[in-house]
Design a protein around this motif. Structure first.
Motif, PDB file in Angstrom:
ATOM      1  N   ASN A  78       2.677   0.017 -24.054  1.00  0.00           N
ATOM      2  CA  ASN A  78       3.158   0.999 -25.010  1.00  0.00           C
ATOM      3  C   ASN A  78       3.836   2.126 -24.228  1.00  0.00           C
ATOM      4  O   ASN A  78       4.261   1.919 -23.091  1.00  0.00           O
ATOM      5  N   SER A  79       3.946   3.293 -24.829  1.00  0.00           N
ATOM      6  CA  SER A  79       4.562   4.438 -24.159  1.00  0.00           C
ATOM      7  C   SER A  79       3.633   5.646 -24.201  1.00  0.00           C
ATOM      8  O   SER A  79       4.097   6.791 -24.348  1.00  0.00           O
ATOM      9  N   PHE A  80       2.331   5.418 -24.091  1.00  0.00           N
ATOM     10  CA  PHE A  80       1.388   6.527 -24.047  1.00  0.00           C
ATOM     11  C   PHE A  80       1.641   7.339 -22.774  1.00  0.00           C
ATOM     12  O   PHE A  80       1.749   6.782 -21.677  1.00  0.00           O
ATOM     13  N   SER A  81       1.732   8.654 -22.928  1.00  0.00           N
ATOM     14  CA  SER A  81       2.025   9.529 -21.796  1.00  0.00           C
ATOM     15  C   SER A  81       1.055  10.706 -21.828  1.00  0.00           C
ATOM     16  O   SER A  81       1.297  11.700 -22.498  1.00  0.00           O
ATOM     17  N   CYS A  82      -0.035  10.569 -21.136  1.00  0.00           N
ATOM     18  CA  CYS A  82      -1.065  11.608 -21.105  1.00  0.00           C
ATOM     19  C   CYS A  82      -2.018  11.268 -19.969  1.00  0.00           C
ATOM     20  O   CYS A  82      -1.855  10.261 -19.282  1.00  0.00           O
ATOM     21  N   GLU A  83      -3.012  12.098 -19.791  1.00  0.00           N
ATOM     22  CA  GLU A  83      -4.080  11.768 -18.865  1.00  0.00           C
ATOM     23  C   GLU A  83      -5.117  10.900 -19.581  1.00  0.00           C
ATOM     24  O   GLU A  83      -5.199  10.902 -20.814  1.00  0.00           O
ATOM     25  N   ILE A  84      -5.885  10.158 -18.817  1.00  0.00           N
ATOM     26  CA  ILE A  84      -6.970   9.369 -19.403  1.00  0.00           C
ATOM     27  C   ILE A  84      -8.090  10.331 -19.786  1.00  0.00           C
ATOM     28  O   ILE A  84      -8.652  11.007 -18.922  1.00  0.00           O
ATOM     29  N   PRO A  85      -8.428  10.437 -21.071  1.00  0.00           N
ATOM     30  CA  PRO A  85      -9.393  11.458 -21.491  1.00  0.00           C
ATOM     31  C   PRO A  85     -10.827  11.082 -21.130  1.00  0.00           C
ATOM     32  O   PRO A  85     -11.190   9.900 -21.075  1.00  0.00           O
ATOM     33  N   ASP A  86     -11.640  12.091 -20.899  1.00  0.00           N
ATOM     34  CA  ASP A  86     -13.062  11.861 -20.627  1.00  0.00           C
ATOM     35  C   ASP A  86     -13.763  11.212 -21.807  1.00  0.00           C
ATOM     36  O   ASP A  86     -14.767  10.514 -21.637  1.00  0.00           O
ATOM     37  N   SER A 126      -0.610   9.648 -16.775  1.00  0.00           N
ATOM     38  CA  SER A 126      -0.501  10.498 -15.597  1.00  0.00           C
ATOM     39  C   SER A 126      -1.866  11.102 -15.269  1.00  0.00           C
ATOM     40  O   SER A 126      -2.876  10.789 -15.905  1.00  0.00           O
ATOM     41  N   GLY A 127      -1.889  11.984 -14.278  1.00  0.00           N
ATOM     42  CA  GLY A 127      -3.141  12.614 -13.897  1.00  0.00           C
ATOM     43  C   GLY A 127      -3.964  11.728 -12.977  1.00  0.00           C
ATOM     44  O   GLY A 127      -3.527  10.675 -12.524  1.00  0.00           O
ATOM     45  N   GLN A 128      -5.173  12.180 -12.707  1.00  0.00           N
ATOM     46  CA  GLN A 128      -6.046  11.491 -11.772  1.00  0.00           C
ATOM     47  C   GLN A 128      -7.071  10.620 -12.494  1.00  0.00           C
ATOM     48  O   GLN A 128      -7.378  10.842 -13.664  1.00  0.00           O
ATOM     49  N   LEU A 129      -7.565   9.620 -11.775  1.00  0.00           N
ATOM     50  CA  LEU A 129      -8.662   8.801 -12.294  1.00  0.00           C
ATOM     51  C   LEU A 129      -9.931   9.637 -12.318  1.00  0.00           C
ATOM     52  O   LEU A 129     -10.303  10.235 -11.306  1.00  0.00           O
ATOM     53  N   ARG A 130     -10.586   9.662 -13.444  1.00  0.00           N
ATOM     54  CA  ARG A 130     -11.772  10.506 -13.588  1.00  0.00           C
ATOM     55  C   ARG A 130     -13.012   9.788 -13.050  1.00  0.00           C
ATOM     56  O   ARG A 130     -13.235   8.616 -13.344  1.00  0.00           O
ATOM     57  N   PRO A 131     -13.832  10.487 -12.282  1.00  0.00           N
ATOM     58  CA  PRO A 131     -15.084   9.873 -11.814  1.00  0.00           C
ATOM     59  C   PRO A 131     -15.971   9.391 -12.950  1.00  0.00           C
ATOM     60  O   PRO A 131     -16.760   8.463 -12.774  1.00  0.00           O
ATOM     61  N   SER A 132     -15.828   9.984 -14.141  1.00  0.00           N
ATOM     62  CA  SER A 132     -16.663   9.599 -15.282  1.00  0.00           C
ATOM     63  C   SER A 132     -16.402   8.172 -15.734  1.00  0.00           C
ATOM     64  O   SER A 132     -17.214   7.595 -16.471  1.00  0.00           O
ATOM     65  N   LEU A 169      -5.397  -0.668 -15.080  1.00  0.00           N
ATOM     66  CA  LEU A 169      -4.669   0.597 -15.201  1.00  0.00           C
ATOM     67  C   LEU A 169      -3.320   0.505 -14.494  1.00  0.00           C
ATOM     68  O   LEU A 169      -2.703   1.530 -14.185  1.00  0.00           O
ATOM     69  N   SER A 170      -2.841  -0.690 -14.256  1.00  0.00           N
ATOM     70  CA  SER A 170      -1.626  -0.893 -13.474  1.00  0.00           C
ATOM     71  C   SER A 170      -0.379  -0.412 -14.216  1.00  0.00           C
ATOM     72  O   SER A 170      -0.376  -0.243 -15.432  1.00  0.00           O
ATOM     73  N   TRP A 171       0.671  -0.176 -13.436  1.00  0.00           N
ATOM     74  CA  TRP A 171       1.977   0.215 -13.965  1.00  0.00           C
ATOM     75  C   TRP A 171       1.891   1.472 -14.823  1.00  0.00           C
ATOM     76  O   TRP A 171       2.235   1.483 -16.002  1.00  0.00           O
ATOM     77  N   ASN A 172       1.387   2.544 -14.217  1.00  0.00           N
ATOM     78  CA  ASN A 172       1.372   3.861 -14.830  1.00  0.00           C
ATOM     79  C   ASN A 172       1.843   4.880 -13.796  1.00  0.00           C
ATOM     80  O   ASN A 172       2.450   4.506 -12.783  1.00  0.00           O
ATOM     81  N   ASN A 173       1.584   6.144 -14.035  1.00  0.00           N
ATOM     82  CA  ASN A 173       1.971   7.202 -13.103  1.00  0.00           C
ATOM     83  C   ASN A 173       0.742   7.975 -12.617  1.00  0.00           C
ATOM     84  O   ASN A 173       0.805   9.197 -12.425  1.00  0.00           O
ATOM     85  N   LEU A 174      -0.354   7.296 -12.419  1.00  0.00           N
ATOM     86  CA  LEU A 174      -1.595   7.929 -12.004  1.00  0.00           C
ATOM     87  C   LEU A 174      -1.493   8.411 -10.558  1.00  0.00           C
ATOM     88  O   LEU A 174      -0.857   7.764  -9.714  1.00  0.00           O
ATOM     89  N   THR A 175      -2.127   9.536 -10.281  1.00  0.00           N
ATOM     90  CA  THR A 175      -2.079  10.135  -8.951  1.00  0.00           C
ATOM     91  C   THR A 175      -3.492  10.371  -8.422  1.00  0.00           C
ATOM     92  O   THR A 175      -4.486  10.147  -9.120  1.00  0.00           O
ATOM     93  N   GLY A 176      -3.583  10.848  -7.181  1.00  0.00           N
ATOM     94  CA  GLY A 176      -4.880  11.150  -6.589  1.00  0.00           C
ATOM     95  C   GLY A 176      -5.545   9.907  -6.025  1.00  0.00           C
ATOM     96  O   GLY A 176      -4.912   8.874  -5.795  1.00  0.00           O
ATOM     97  N   VAL A 219      -5.133  -1.407 -10.222  1.00  0.00           N
ATOM     98  CA  VAL A 219      -4.479  -0.096 -10.287  1.00  0.00           C
ATOM     99  C   VAL A 219      -3.116  -0.168  -9.603  1.00  0.00           C
ATOM    100  O   VAL A 219      -2.586   0.854  -9.152  1.00  0.00           O
ATOM    101  N   SER A 220      -2.534  -1.341  -9.522  1.00  0.00           N
ATOM    102  CA  SER A 220      -1.266  -1.513  -8.823  1.00  0.00           C
ATOM    103  C   SER A 220      -0.146  -0.745  -9.510  1.00  0.00           C
ATOM    104  O   SER A 220      -0.184  -0.478 -10.705  1.00  0.00           O
ATOM    105  N   TYR A 221       0.836  -0.367  -8.703  1.00  0.00           N
ATOM    106  CA  TYR A 221       2.055   0.300  -9.173  1.00  0.00           C
ATOM    107  C   TYR A 221       1.749   1.595  -9.913  1.00  0.00           C
ATOM    108  O   TYR A 221       2.095   1.791 -11.073  1.00  0.00           O
ATOM    109  N   ASN A 222       1.051   2.477  -9.189  1.00  0.00           N
ATOM    110  CA  ASN A 222       0.855   3.858  -9.589  1.00  0.00           C
ATOM    111  C   ASN A 222       1.279   4.735  -8.404  1.00  0.00           C
ATOM    112  O   ASN A 222       2.054   4.296  -7.551  1.00  0.00           O
ATOM    113  N   ASN A 223       0.779   5.943  -8.355  1.00  0.00           N
ATOM    114  CA  ASN A 223       1.066   6.838  -7.229  1.00  0.00           C
ATOM    115  C   ASN A 223      -0.239   7.297  -6.580  1.00  0.00           C
ATOM    116  O   ASN A 223      -0.389   8.460  -6.201  1.00  0.00           O
TER     117      ASN A 223
END
Length: 325
Positions: free
Chosen positions: A192-200, A219-225, A237-244, A261-265
């Motif tokens: 899809n085209s969801f563009s946000c951080e993964i919510p807690d 986007s954003g970082q992977l949450r330890p939760s 979680l592949s092919w997104n813009n996740l960082t950290g 988690v391939s093809y992120n940042n």
């Protein structure tokens, strides 16, 4: 006694002969006793008929692989027994708005919205209401959806038997399932085209087996939760813009066998421990900042990527460097 009904998928030729799609489930004053509605793989067009809300006992709705054009049908959330909702491969679009009172899909166990045109934020407000995917108790035993029948061994002796199958991407492969464990739970919001951080709030769904958020613009970082999702067997979680970095807490998920988690940042060292020692290189491709096993890029003592030395230490040194690259 509840009526046992299965609406078989129509062939393409039948569907093109003007299937009575506009209002096939009764008027506003009539009662529809269908429990399984399976209309996948047809040529159905237009929006979903609102008369579906007359099917008070529906457990499964599968309209995948059609040409339905509509925003997210939040009004289906008022169907208090709905457990499986499959809308994949259609033209659903737009943002998923806040749930309305009484329309929250409380019994939902499987939702597949993949290959659609949803955008904006993930439906985080819904997650807290999806109790069918939360509060897992292992003492319920192994119960199949189609064992829920009078006199059977299912959890609810008042529910009639209904047999169905569904296609879902599980363990990295698209598969057809004809008999699903009653406690199987899955959320597939991929492509899809969801563009946000993964919510807690997604960690409330601690009964999830499968979570697929790949091929979006998260986007954003992977949450330890995320490590609290202790039943997960597959996390994509592949092919997104996740960082950290990749949180060490994810190694606490005991049964995870697919992790991608391939093809992120992403950057930093790949966690060690438990199942993380078994994931292949392909789980981490396309993240130039990641280092550590199973990648050939090694981490420096600071935990960051350390490039291979270019120092010539003998006749085999050049060969060694090229092999590492």
């Amino acid at each position: 006694m509840h009526e046992q009904t299965r609406l078989e998928p129509q062939s393409a030729s039948v569907a093109q002969q003007q299937l009575p799609w506009k209002n096939p489930f009764g008027s506003s004053s009539s009662w529809c006793s269908l429990q399984t509605i399976d209309l996948r793989n047809n040529h159905l067009q237009g929006p979903l008929p609102r008369s579906l809300v007359n099917c008070f006992d529906i457990r499964l709705l599968n309209v995948g692989n059609n040409q339905i054009i509509e925003t997210f049908p939040s009004w289906l959330g008022s169907l208090k027994f709905l457990m499986v909702l499959i809308l994949r491969f259609n033209h659903f679009h737009g943002e998923i708005q806040e749930p309305k009172r009484g329309a929250v899909f409380r019994q939902l166990k499987v939702i597949d919205l993949s290959y659609s045109n949803f955008r904006g934020s993930l439906p985080s407000s819904y997650f807290q209401y999806w109790v069918g995917m939360a509060n897992y108790h292992s003492d319920e035993g192994l119960v199949y959806y189609d064992d829920m029948m009078p006199g059977g061994q299912g959890l609810d002796q008042n529910h009639p038997k209904y047999v169905y199958s569904m296609t879902i991407v599980y363990r990295g492969v698209e598969r057809e399932y004809s008999k699903i464990l009653f406690d199987f739970t899955a959320v597939d919001l991929s492509s899809n085209s969801f563009s946000c951080e993964i919510p807690d709030s997604i960690t409330v769904l601690n009964g999830l087996f499968l979570l697929n958020l790949s091929h979006n613009m998260l986007s954003g970082q992977l949450r330890p939760s995320l490590g609290n999702l202790r039943r997960l067997e597959a996390l994509d979680l592949s092919w997104n813009n996740l960082t950290g970095g990749i949180p060490q807490q994810l190694t606490q998920i005991p049964s995870i066998s697919i992790f991608n988690v391939s093809y992120n940042n992403l950057s930093g060292p790949i966690p060690k421990g438990n199942q993380f020692g078994s994931f292949p290189n392909s789980s981490y491709l396309g993240n130039s900042g990641l280092c550590g096993d199973p990648l050939s890029r090694k981490c420096a003592s600071s935990g960051q990527f350390s490039p291979p030395s270019q120092k010539d230490e003998g006749p085999d040194a050049q060969f060694t460097v090229e092999w590492i690259v």
